[in-house]
Design a protein around this motif. Structure first.
Motif, PDB file in Angstrom:
ATOM      1  N   MET A 106      36.741  -3.242  25.404  1.00  0.00           N
ATOM      2  CA  MET A 106      35.654  -3.174  25.863  1.00  0.00           C
ATOM      3  C   MET A 106      35.150  -3.833  23.833  1.00  0.00           C
ATOM      4  O   MET A 106      35.334  -3.010  22.642  1.00  0.00           O
ATOM      5  N   PRO A 107      34.136  -4.152  23.766  1.00  0.00           N
ATOM      6  CA  PRO A 107      32.973  -5.050  23.056  1.00  0.00           C
ATOM      7  C   PRO A 107      32.439  -3.992  22.659  1.00  0.00           C
ATOM      8  O   PRO A 107      31.907  -3.125  23.213  1.00  0.00           O
ATOM      9  N   ARG A 108      32.483  -3.440  21.155  1.00  0.00           N
ATOM     10  CA  ARG A 108      31.411  -2.651  20.866  1.00  0.00           C
ATOM     11  C   ARG A 108      30.435  -3.288  20.496  1.00  0.00           C
ATOM     12  O   ARG A 108      30.000  -4.050  19.355  1.00  0.00           O
ATOM     13  N   SER A 109      29.386  -2.628  20.270  1.00  0.00           N
ATOM     14  CA  SER A 109      27.830  -3.180  20.548  1.00  0.00           C
ATOM     15  C   SER A 109      27.351  -2.612  18.846  1.00  0.00           C
ATOM     16  O   SER A 109      27.677  -0.790  18.972  1.00  0.00           O
ATOM     17  N   ARG A 110      26.543  -3.357  18.101  1.00  0.00           N
ATOM     18  CA  ARG A 110      26.202  -2.880  16.904  1.00  0.00           C
ATOM     19  C   ARG A 110      24.411  -3.185  17.773  1.00  0.00           C
ATOM     20  O   ARG A 110      24.298  -3.803  17.565  1.00  0.00           O
ATOM     21  N   SER A 111      23.905  -1.849  16.880  1.00  0.00           N
ATOM     22  CA  SER A 111      22.514  -1.972  16.935  1.00  0.00           C
ATOM     23  C   SER A 111      21.703  -2.222  15.228  1.00  0.00           C
ATOM     24  O   SER A 111      22.214  -1.428  14.489  1.00  0.00           O
ATOM     25  N   ARG A 112      21.893  -3.311  15.438  1.00  0.00           N
ATOM     26  CA  ARG A 112      21.000  -4.598  14.270  1.00  0.00           C
ATOM     27  C   ARG A 112      19.428  -3.210  14.015  1.00  0.00           C
ATOM     28  O   ARG A 112      18.999  -3.922  15.242  1.00  0.00           O
ATOM     29  N   SER A 113      19.296  -2.493  12.691  1.00  0.00           N
ATOM     30  CA  SER A 113      17.869  -2.005  13.115  1.00  0.00           C
ATOM     31  C   SER A 113      17.340  -2.906  11.778  1.00  0.00           C
ATOM     32  O   SER A 113      18.210  -3.554  10.351  1.00  0.00           O
ATOM     33  N   ARG A 114      16.327  -3.316  11.961  1.00  0.00           N
ATOM     34  CA  ARG A 114      15.390  -4.425  10.764  1.00  0.00           C
ATOM     35  C   ARG A 114      14.777  -2.733   9.934  1.00  0.00           C
ATOM     36  O   ARG A 114      13.211  -3.236  10.673  1.00  0.00           O
ATOM     37  N   SER A 115      14.234  -4.302   8.790  1.00  0.00           N
ATOM     38  CA  SER A 115      13.351  -2.910   8.159  1.00  0.00           C
ATOM     39  C   SER A 115      12.192  -3.655   7.809  1.00  0.00           C
ATOM     40  O   SER A 115      11.994  -4.831   7.556  1.00  0.00           O
ATOM     41  N   ARG A 116      10.894  -3.304   8.613  1.00  0.00           N
ATOM     42  CA  ARG A 116      10.557  -3.542   8.338  1.00  0.00           C
ATOM     43  C   ARG A 116       9.223  -2.812   7.501  1.00  0.00           C
ATOM     44  O   ARG A 116       8.779  -1.457   7.432  1.00  0.00           O
ATOM     45  N   SER A 117       8.865  -3.777   6.718  1.00  0.00           N
ATOM     46  CA  SER A 117       8.090  -3.097   5.747  1.00  0.00           C
ATOM     47  C   SER A 117       6.549  -3.514   5.900  1.00  0.00           C
ATOM     48  O   SER A 117       6.189  -4.857   6.468  1.00  0.00           O
ATOM     49  N   ARG A 118       5.898  -2.615   5.959  1.00  0.00           N
ATOM     50  CA  ARG A 118       4.146  -2.406   6.237  1.00  0.00           C
ATOM     51  C   ARG A 118       3.828  -3.768   5.491  1.00  0.00           C
ATOM     52  O   ARG A 118       3.618  -3.628   3.015  1.00  0.00           O
ATOM     53  N   SER A 119       3.306  -5.303   6.123  1.00  0.00           N
ATOM     54  CA  SER A 119       2.800  -6.113   4.128  1.00  0.00           C
ATOM     55  C   SER A 119       0.911  -5.171   3.774  1.00  0.00           C
ATOM     56  O   SER A 119       0.617  -4.736   4.634  1.00  0.00           O
ATOM     57  N   PRO A 120       0.668  -6.066   2.876  1.00  0.00           N
ATOM     58  CA  PRO A 120      -0.274  -4.583   1.845  1.00  0.00           C
ATOM     59  C   PRO A 120      -1.658  -5.970   2.991  1.00  0.00           C
ATOM     60  O   PRO A 120      -0.971  -7.264   2.979  1.00  0.00           O
ATOM     61  N   GLU A 121      -2.904  -5.102   2.293  1.00  0.00           N
ATOM     62  CA  GLU A 121      -3.876  -5.988   3.791  1.00  0.00           C
ATOM     63  C   GLU A 121      -4.507  -6.155   2.177  1.00  0.00           C
ATOM     64  O   GLU A 121      -4.278  -6.328   0.994  1.00  0.00           O
ATOM     65  N   ILE A 122      -4.503  -8.117   2.626  1.00  0.00           N
ATOM     66  CA  ILE A 122      -5.782  -8.873   1.884  1.00  0.00           C
ATOM     67  C   ILE A 122      -6.184  -7.791   1.261  1.00  0.00           C
ATOM     68  O   ILE A 122      -7.202  -7.746   1.761  1.00  0.00           O
ATOM     69  N   GLN A 123      -6.654  -8.579  -0.079  1.00  0.00           N
ATOM     70  CA  GLN A 123      -7.769  -7.660  -0.893  1.00  0.00           C
ATOM     71  C   GLN A 123      -9.169  -8.908  -1.075  1.00  0.00           C
ATOM     72  O   GLN A 123      -9.168 -10.300  -0.933  1.00  0.00           O
ATOM     73  N   ARG A 124     -10.239  -8.458  -0.016  1.00  0.00           N
ATOM     74  CA  ARG A 124     -11.404  -9.791   0.334  1.00  0.00           C
ATOM     75  C   ARG A 124     -12.231  -9.191  -1.060  1.00  0.00           C
ATOM     76  O   ARG A 124     -12.418  -8.050  -1.487  1.00  0.00           O
ATOM     77  N   GLU A 125     -13.130  -9.984  -1.296  1.00  0.00           N
ATOM     78  CA  GLU A 125     -14.404 -10.375  -1.890  1.00  0.00           C
ATOM     79  C   GLU A 125     -15.519 -10.057  -0.747  1.00  0.00           C
ATOM     80  O   GLU A 125     -15.657  -9.855   0.175  1.00  0.00           O
ATOM     81  N   LEU A 126     -15.610  -8.377  -1.018  1.00  0.00           N
ATOM     82  CA  LEU A 126     -16.748  -8.182  -0.722  1.00  0.00           C
ATOM     83  C   LEU A 126     -18.058  -8.183  -1.328  1.00  0.00           C
ATOM     84  O   LEU A 126     -18.109  -8.668  -2.562  1.00  0.00           O
ATOM     85  N   PRO A 127     -19.123  -8.468  -0.244  1.00  0.00           N
ATOM     86  CA  PRO A 127     -20.591  -9.111  -1.154  1.00  0.00           C
ATOM     87  C   PRO A 127     -21.234  -8.122  -2.104  1.00  0.00           C
ATOM     88  O   PRO A 127     -20.936  -7.089  -1.869  1.00  0.00           O
ATOM     89  N   TYR A 128     -21.876  -8.445  -2.757  1.00  0.00           N
ATOM     90  CA  TYR A 128     -22.685  -7.592  -3.678  1.00  0.00           C
ATOM     91  C   TYR A 128     -21.268  -7.496  -4.704  1.00  0.00           C
ATOM     92  O   TYR A 128     -21.587  -6.586  -5.121  1.00  0.00           O
ATOM     93  N   SER A 129     -19.772  -7.951  -5.039  1.00  0.00           N
ATOM     94  CA  SER A 129     -19.161  -7.999  -6.153  1.00  0.00           C
ATOM     95  C   SER A 129     -19.016  -5.896  -5.649  1.00  0.00           C
ATOM     96  O   SER A 129     -18.163  -5.842  -6.788  1.00  0.00           O
ATOM     97  N   ALA A 130     -19.097  -5.719  -4.460  1.00  0.00           N
ATOM     98  CA  ALA A 130     -18.898  -4.235  -4.292  1.00  0.00           C
ATOM     99  C   ALA A 130     -17.008  -4.230  -4.555  1.00  0.00           C
ATOM    100  O   ALA A 130     -15.870  -5.155  -4.290  1.00  0.00           O
ATOM    101  N   LYS A 131     -17.036  -2.756  -4.831  1.00  0.00           N
ATOM    102  CA  LYS A 131     -15.704  -2.445  -5.040  1.00  0.00           C
ATOM    103  C   LYS A 131     -15.107  -1.676  -3.048  1.00  0.00           C
ATOM    104  O   LYS A 131     -15.600  -1.163  -2.888  1.00  0.00           O
ATOM    105  N   PRO A 132     -13.829  -1.604  -2.884  1.00  0.00           N
ATOM    106  CA  PRO A 132     -13.132  -0.637  -2.035  1.00  0.00           C
ATOM    107  C   PRO A 132     -13.030   0.462  -2.362  1.00  0.00           C
ATOM    108  O   PRO A 132     -13.235   0.664  -3.526  1.00  0.00           O
ATOM    109  N   ILE A 133     -13.551   1.525  -1.538  1.00  0.00           N
ATOM    110  CA  ILE A 133     -13.272   2.533  -0.532  1.00  0.00           C
ATOM    111  C   ILE A 133     -12.694   3.493  -0.336  1.00  0.00           C
ATOM    112  O   ILE A 133     -11.026   2.433   0.236  1.00  0.00           O
ATOM    113  N   ALA A 134     -11.888   4.646  -0.775  1.00  0.00           N
ATOM    114  CA  ALA A 134     -10.882   5.081  -0.179  1.00  0.00           C
ATOM    115  C   ALA A 134     -11.164   6.133   0.237  1.00  0.00           C
ATOM    116  O   ALA A 134     -12.584   6.675   0.469  1.00  0.00           O
TER     117      ALA A 134
END
Length: 296
Positions: free
Chosen positions: A1-29
């Protein structure tokens, strides 16, 4: 019986692209919840059609997370990036509750409220009273690039309370200097007295000196008390002589005069009483005679 292997791919969240905000405002948290409260209230009313005072704490935090995402993606109204003047926000536009006195206010009251808001904004942010964008934790390193007017930094004129406090401190210092000078003068005076008459006895010798002085004072007091007194003759003490008889005569004369006045006053009172009774009797006789003539 063939052995099945589950391959898990590591998913990494891509960082959000830093957008240039109007009036040179800074990002907030999310930590900028209080610093961006004015912008958040306006966005909540315009975009979500909700009022901040109608939300619970958890619900408000949830909406603020959405506001942070929209802000950092540049999807918020450009006027919010330019900054919100807290003094120019109309209070009734930030709540669904309708105050009863709001409809009764006159144009003069509205102008007075607007002037008060402008004055508070000018005192808080300096300049013309516009607050500019609220500062967040990302603005600490980029103060020079922040748009809009900022707080005035540097020496300023002292306020009225500062001047009053300075006057109080100066008065307290003068009182302390005056007390210290008085203490120094007293100490110098004692030193001069000791230099003139010698040092004051202390310890056992001082106690013996005090006892001797007290015994001497008591002795002088007793001797003075024994010698005190007024020497008068027996005639003056017991009375007698012409002066005594004259005093008795004057007393009897005054007594007789007083009794004579009392008798005169009593006679006048009896005379007035008798006259009143006679007058009353005549009046009653007249009334009785008049009644007989009319009624028989």
């Amino acid at each position: 019986m063939p052995r099945s292997r589950s391959r898990s791919r590591s998913r990494s969240r891509s960082p959000e692209i830093q957008r240039e905000l109007p009036y040179s405002a800074k990002p907030i948290a999310e930590v900028d919840y209080f610093q961006k409260s004015d912008e958040f209230r306006i966005w909540l009313k315009d975009e979500k059609h909700k009022y901040f005072d109608e939300l619970t704490g958890d619900k408000a935090r949830s909406y603020f997370r959405k506001f942070v995402k929209a802000w950092n993606r540049g999807k918020v109204s450009k006027s919010l990036y330019a900054g919100v003047d807290a003094s120019q926000i109309i209070a009734r536009s930030q709540t669904a509750y309708k105050w009863s006195f709001a409809s009764k206010g006159s144009a003069h009251d509205s102008k007075a409220i607007q002037a008060a808001r402008a004055e508070v904004g000018a005192a808080t942010y300096g300049g013309s009273g516009s607050s500019g964008p609220s500062r967040s934790r990302h603005d600490d390193d980029d103060d020079d690039d922040a748009p809009g007017p900022r707080r005035q930094v540097g020496p300023t004129l002292p306020s009225t309370s500062d001047l009053a406090y300075a006057r109080e401190i100066e008065a307290e210092n003068r009182d302390a200097d005056r007390k210290n000078k008085r203490k120094r003068d007293n100490r110098d005076a004692r030193d001069r007295v000791e230099d003139a008459v010698g040092p004051k006895e202390v310890g056992r010798e001082g106690m013996l000196e005090k006892k001797r002085a007290r015994r001497e004072e008591d002795k002088n007091f007793r001797e003075g008390k024994e010698d005190a007194g007024l020497e008068v003759d027996e005639r003056t003490l017991l009375g007698g002589g012409d002066s005594f008889r004259d005093a008795i005569a004057r007393r009897d004369q005054n007594k007789q005069k007083f009794q004579g006045k009392r008798e005169e006053q009593a006679a006048l009172a009896r005379e007035r009483t008798s006259g009143a009774r006679n007058k009353e009797k005549q009046t009653m006789d007249f009334l009785q005679q008049l009644a007989k003539e009319r009624f028989g």
